[in-house]
Design a protein around this motif. Structure first.
Motif, short mmCIF file in Angstrom:
data_model
loop_
_atom_site.label_atom_id
_atom_site.label_comp_id
_atom_site.label_asym_id
_atom_site.label_seq_id
_atom_site.Cartn_x
_atom_site.Cartn_y
_atom_site.Cartn_z
N ALA A 1 0.67 -11.11 -9.58
CA ALA A 1 0.34 -9.76 -8.99
C ALA A 1 0.57 -9.84 -7.89
O ALA A 1 -0.31 -10.82 -6.61
CB ALA A 1 -1.07 -9.17 -10.15
N VAL A 2 -0.03 -8.30 -7.02
CA VAL A 2 0.25 -8.48 -5.99
C VAL A 2 -0.76 -8.51 -5.20
O VAL A 2 -1.14 -6.50 -6.75
CB VAL A 2 1.13 -7.72 -5.10
N LEU A 3 -2.25 -7.61 -4.90
CA LEU A 3 -3.44 -7.24 -4.73
C LEU A 3 -3.90 -6.78 -3.18
O LEU A 3 -3.54 -7.93 -2.46
CB LEU A 3 -4.87 -7.72 -5.42
N LEU A 4 -4.10 -5.50 -2.86
CA LEU A 4 -3.48 -4.71 -1.78
C LEU A 4 -4.60 -4.37 -1.85
O LEU A 4 -5.27 -3.25 -2.35
CB LEU A 4 -2.93 -4.33 -1.51
N ALA A 5 -5.69 -4.35 -0.17
CA ALA A 5 -6.43 -2.92 0.05
C ALA A 5 -6.60 -2.47 1.34
O ALA A 5 -6.07 -3.54 2.05
CB ALA A 5 -7.94 -4.42 -0.80
N ASN A 6 -6.57 -1.03 1.48
CA ASN A 6 -7.15 -0.49 2.91
C ASN A 6 -8.39 -0.03 2.97
O ASN A 6 -9.06 0.42 2.05
CB ASN A 6 -5.72 0.81 3.13
N TYR A 7 -9.22 -1.25 3.96
CA TYR A 7 -10.24 -0.74 4.26
C TYR A 7 -11.29 0.47 5.52
O TYR A 7 -11.87 0.92 5.27
CB TYR A 7 -10.86 -2.43 4.87
N THR B 1 10.36 -6.85 -12.40
CA THR B 1 10.05 -5.78 -12.83
C THR B 1 8.68 -5.54 -11.89
O THR B 1 7.41 -6.43 -12.04
CB THR B 1 9.85 -5.53 -13.86
N LEU B 2 9.32 -4.53 -11.01
CA LEU B 2 7.32 -3.61 -10.87
C LEU B 2 6.99 -3.16 -11.33
O LEU B 2 7.39 -2.14 -11.24
CB LEU B 2 7.51 -4.23 -9.32
N SER B 3 5.04 -3.84 -10.62
CA SER B 3 4.76 -2.45 -11.84
C SER B 3 3.45 -1.98 -11.17
O SER B 3 2.84 -2.71 -11.53
CB SER B 3 4.53 -2.21 -13.46
N SER B 4 2.73 -0.42 -11.31
CA SER B 4 1.11 -0.46 -10.26
C SER B 4 0.52 -0.56 -11.81
O SER B 4 1.27 0.75 -12.49
CB SER B 4 1.85 0.55 -9.72
N ALA C 1 -0.27 2.12 -16.18
CA ALA C 1 0.79 1.17 -15.88
C ALA C 1 1.82 2.22 -15.25
O ALA C 1 2.83 3.74 -16.27
CB ALA C 1 1.69 0.29 -16.51
N ALA C 2 2.89 2.00 -13.96
CA ALA C 2 3.39 2.98 -13.48
C ALA C 2 4.96 2.23 -12.93
O ALA C 2 4.63 1.22 -12.21
CB ALA C 2 3.54 4.12 -12.51
N THR C 3 6.03 2.24 -13.91
CA THR C 3 7.14 1.07 -13.00
C THR C 3 7.15 1.66 -12.05
O THR C 3 7.59 3.00 -11.22
CB THR C 3 8.29 2.15 -14.59
#
Length: 87
Positions: free
Chosen positions: A19-25, A49-52, A58-60
């Motif tokens: 999983a890729v975890l992204l954060a905008n501060y 496959t990539l899912s948010s 979840a969204a594909t």
């Protein structure tokens, strides 16, 4: 000191999923480009496959082969989790 406006981390579960975890501060939208090669972490497959993943479900996002490179637009103070699976 200084802190980044946005950052990302790669996480690997005990079962091998990534999983890729992204954060905008920041208080502004930020484009964030990330790249990961799942095979480098032992995740082998022809198509990934990539899912948010979010509290509402979840969204594909699509599929990719080989190394994955994407640019995400993160809204102000937004967090995003993208799961990488094998098809």
């Amino acid at each position: 000191g200084t802190a980044p406006l946005a950052e990302g981390r790669l996480w690997q579960a005990e079962d091998g999923k990534l999983a890729v975890l992204l954060a905008n501060y920041s208080d502004s939208e930020i484009p964030f480009t990330w790249r990961v090669d799942p095979a480098r972490y032992g995740v082998k497959g022809g198509v990934y496959t990539l899912s948010s993943i979010a509290p509402e479900g979840a969204a594909t996002l699509g599929a990719a082969t080989g190394a994955i490179e994407r640019t995400e637009k993160l809204g102000a103070r937004q967090l995003r989790v993208i799961e990488i699976g094998v098809r």
